[in-house]
Design an enzyme around this catalytic site. Structure first.
Site, PDB file in Angstrom:
ATOM      1  N   SER A  65      20.147  11.664  -6.069  1.00 30.88           N
ATOM      2  CA  SER A  65      20.959  12.873  -5.873  1.00 30.88           C
ATOM      3  C   SER A  65      20.785  13.933  -6.950  1.00 30.88           C
ATOM      4  CB  SER A  65      22.444  12.506  -5.766  1.00 30.88           C
ATOM      5  OG  SER A  65      22.953  12.125  -7.027  1.00 30.88           O
ATOM      6  N   LYS A 109      26.524  14.227 -11.864  1.00 29.97           N
ATOM      7  CA  LYS A 109      26.470  15.481 -11.112  1.00 29.97           C
ATOM      8  C   LYS A 109      26.450  16.661 -12.077  1.00 29.97           C
ATOM      9  CE  LYS A 109      26.802  13.234  -7.251  1.00 29.97           C
ATOM     10  NZ  LYS A 109      25.626  13.059  -6.420  1.00 29.97           N
TER      11      LYS A 109
END
Length: 198
Positions: A65, A109
């Site tokens: 991701s 993230k």
């Protein structure tokens, strides 16, 4: 008496009689030895937990991701004092965070929205407070639009750099995360994965 006679070996009985015996080293009782080991291990565990909670942690990237910025299997150095002692994440910090209803599972993230920001994605570009950010670290532009969304007090929006393959704040099941869900900032990669040879 000659010097040579002074160097004659002495029997154990003679040494005992003259008081020249070496004191034998007393062995510690096994209970005391066990107690010392328990105390040493306990101190080591407390120190390790303190370092991990308040100073730094090594975290392994699990998944794609954050491609191309961070790759699966890489080991990151995560600093905690910047957030633990009152600091707040800044826009575009790469962070380790937790998600609602996912316990202590770590996610890595990028912070894209901080409290008060109005954020949207249009035609593949991130716009924050009316300013378009080129985000040169992305491998490809996101396919779908998002927002506009205004970030509330104490909230943060996080997204993966692999926008088309990232479970992040755009997902209603994740949404904005609270400040206490952000646990550290990624400072560097200590171990890089080797490129695959075909």
């Amino acid at each position: 008496m000659s010097e040579q006679e002074n160097l004659q070996p002495v029997t154990a009985e003679e040494a005992k009689a003259t008081g020249k015996t070496k004191k034998s080293k007393q062995k510690k009782p096994w209970q005391r030895e066990v107690l010392e080991w328990v105390i040493t291990l306990s101190v080591a565990v407390v120190l390790a937990l303190t370092v991990r909670t308040f100073l730094f942690e090594l975290v392994r990237v699990d998944g794609a991701s954050m491609n191309p910025t961070l790759k699966d299997g890489e080991i990151m150095f995560v600093s905690k004092p910047c957030y633990v002692f009152g600091g707040n994440p800044e826009r575009f910090d790469i962070v380790i965070c937790h998600y609602p209803e996912r316990g202590n599972t770590n996610f890595v993230k990028r912070v894209v929205g901080i409290p008060g920001d109005t954020l949207e994605i249009r035609d593949g570009y991130l716009m924050v407070n009316g300013v378009i950010y080129p985000e040169d670290y992305l491998a490809e532009r996101p396919y779908s639009d998002y927002g506009p969304y205004t970030v509330g007090e104490g909230e943060y929006l996080v997204m993966g750099d692999n926008r088309n393959n990232s479970n992040d704040s755009r997902n209603p099941r994740v949404g904005p995360i609270s400040r206490d869900m952000i646990v550290g900032r990624v400072e560097s990669v200590l171990w890089h994965t080797m490129p695959e040879v075909e």
